[in-house]
Design a protein around this motif. Structure first.
Motif, PDB file in Angstrom:
ATOM      1  N   LYS A 134      -2.572  -2.414  -1.300  1.00  0.00           N
ATOM      2  CA  LYS A 134      -1.801  -2.287  -0.074  1.00  0.00           C
ATOM      3  C   LYS A 134      -1.990  -0.887   0.523  1.00  0.00           C
ATOM      4  N   PHE A 135      -1.820  -0.815   1.848  1.00  0.00           N
ATOM      5  CA  PHE A 135      -1.923   0.455   2.551  1.00  0.00           C
ATOM      6  C   PHE A 135      -0.521   1.011   2.812  1.00  0.00           C
ATOM      7  N   HIS A 136      -0.386   2.323   2.617  1.00  0.00           N
ATOM      8  CA  HIS A 136       0.886   3.009   2.831  1.00  0.00           C
ATOM      9  C   HIS A 136       0.639   4.251   3.689  1.00  0.00           C
ATOM     10  N   ALA A 137       1.578   4.560   4.571  1.00  0.00           N
ATOM     11  CA  ALA A 137       1.425   5.729   5.442  1.00  0.00           C
ATOM     12  C   ALA A 137       2.784   6.347   5.750  1.00  0.00           C
ATOM     13  N   PHE A 138       3.582   6.536   4.691  1.00  0.00           N
ATOM     14  CA  PHE A 138       4.934   7.100   4.829  1.00  0.00           C
ATOM     15  C   PHE A 138       5.780   6.305   5.831  1.00  0.00           C
ATOM     16  N   THR A 144       7.503   6.166   1.057  1.00  0.00           N
ATOM     17  CA  THR A 144       7.362   7.420   0.310  1.00  0.00           C
ATOM     18  C   THR A 144       5.923   7.662  -0.143  1.00  0.00           C
ATOM     19  N   ARG A 145       5.000   6.757   0.192  1.00  0.00           N
ATOM     20  CA  ARG A 145       3.628   6.859  -0.313  1.00  0.00           C
ATOM     21  C   ARG A 145       2.631   6.943   0.833  1.00  0.00           C
ATOM     22  N   ILE A 146       1.432   7.457   0.480  1.00  0.00           N
ATOM     23  CA  ILE A 146       0.329   7.547   1.429  1.00  0.00           C
ATOM     24  C   ILE A 146      -0.941   7.050   0.737  1.00  0.00           C
TER      25      ILE A 146
END
Length: 342
Positions: free
Chosen positions: A198-202, A190-192
């Motif tokens: 940490k890395f997030h990309a949906f 749910t995050r970008i």
């Protein structure tokens, strides 16, 4: 305004200026921290499977049928969130070492914007994988890009993405980043961006940060689609604009390597609802849409003589590979990449 066919028009309104800003710095920082991979490596572990000659509803009443077509999987067919728009290929790139199609999608819901993505599809294995296109920031984070991405084109490792009201965004495939090289999981779906180290990309495994931008000097023309003509001496980048009920949409030719300024020439296409255009072998090919239940048309101009050919429902951007003209269709449960004779 009556339909007129391809007619020259003024070039100055299309002037583009470079506006790199801190995009390249942000992309370089992100690549240094995450680590890059290549198109071949991505395809080798691609997590989705296309169906050869699937989703035949996309063809509607088209006869004869395309020479070949590939349907996205059931999940991508049915989603109401993502819509295919642009199409390019390895042959258009001139440097990618394996056959591949690259399709762009835009996120339709107004709430919860997730930007734009591209799908890399191998016609050899039918495997494909999505990657999220992002805007990197100098602090090492990144954000989604909220545009329509109506057309894409590859020149070498540079992916040009049409930004309707601004010009051309550029993404370097040397910065195809695999989050799995930087961490054990794909983060919060749910995050970008970067949160708490940490890395997030949906939930996407791959991200590609924007590295450059070519912006219109003055507002006016639209950049609805883009393609490349490698059939002549000097490769040409083609940009064009979609107009719903007006045949005044224009296409422009630019020399490659791209350097902005004015285009070499601009033409009024003389037809409404053009979703993609490419010149090849001295001819112009225009992809004309209708609606979600009606077949589109392929308009072909040779020496100002028009030939109208059958096309599927919802045709979009155009590219050339293996001696065929390829496009992608956008509507739910009718999403295919298809090729016809030139």
């Amino acid at each position: 305004m009556a339909e007129t066919g391809m007619a020259p028009t003024e070039k100055a309104p299309y002037t583009l200026n470079r506006a790199t800003g801190d995009l390249a710095d942000g992309a370089a920082k992100l690549a240094q921290e995450i680590g890059s991979t290549g198109v071949e490596a991505l395809l080798a572990q691609a997590n989705r499977t296309a169906a050869r000659r699937g989703a035949a509803g996309a063809l509607g009443s088209m006869k004869p049928r395309p020479a070949e077509w590939y349907a996205f999987d059931a999940k991508d067919q049915d989603t109401a969130d993502w819509y295919p728009q642009g199409l390019t290929c390895g042959e258009e790139s001139g440097s990618i070492g394996v056959p591949v199609f690259v399709a762009s999608w835009y996120f339709k819901p107004e709430a919860g914007e997730r930007g734009i993505r591209v799908s890399f599809l191998s016609p050899r294995t039918l495997k494909y994988q999505h990657a999220l296109l992002v805007a990197a920031k100098p602090d090492g984070s990144y954000a989604p890009i909220n545009i329509h991405a109506g057309g894409i084109a590859l020149d070498g490792d540079l992916l040009y993405v049409a930004d309707t009201f601004k010009g051309l965004r550029v993404f370097d495939l040397n910065n195809l980043l695999d989050l799995r090289t930087a961490q054990n999981d794909l983060g919060d779906p749910t995050r970008i961006g970067r949160h708490r180290g940490k890395f997030h990309a949906f939930g996407y495994r791959y991200v590609i940060p924007q590295t450059d931008f070519w912006k219109l000097a003055q507002p006016g023309p639209h950049f609805s689609f883009v393609s490349i003509d490698r059939s002549g001496g000097t490769p040409q980048l083609i940009t064009g604009e979609y107009w719903e009920d007006d045949p005044g949409g224009r296409v422009a030719h630019w020399d490659l390597a791209f350097s902005g300024g004015e285009p070499n020439e601009v033409f009024v296409m003389g037809h409404p609802k053009i979703q993609g255009a490419i010149s090849h072998g001295g001819k112009w090919y225009l992809s004309q849409a209708a609606n979600a239940t009606t077949n589109g048309k392929l308009l072909v101009y040779a020496d100002q003589k028009l030939q109208t050919r059958p096309f599927p429902i919802g045709p979009e951007d155009l590219t050339v590979q293996d001696g065929k003209l390829w496009s992608v269709t956008e509507f739910r449960n009718k999403r295919v990449i298809f090729g016809v004779g030139l």
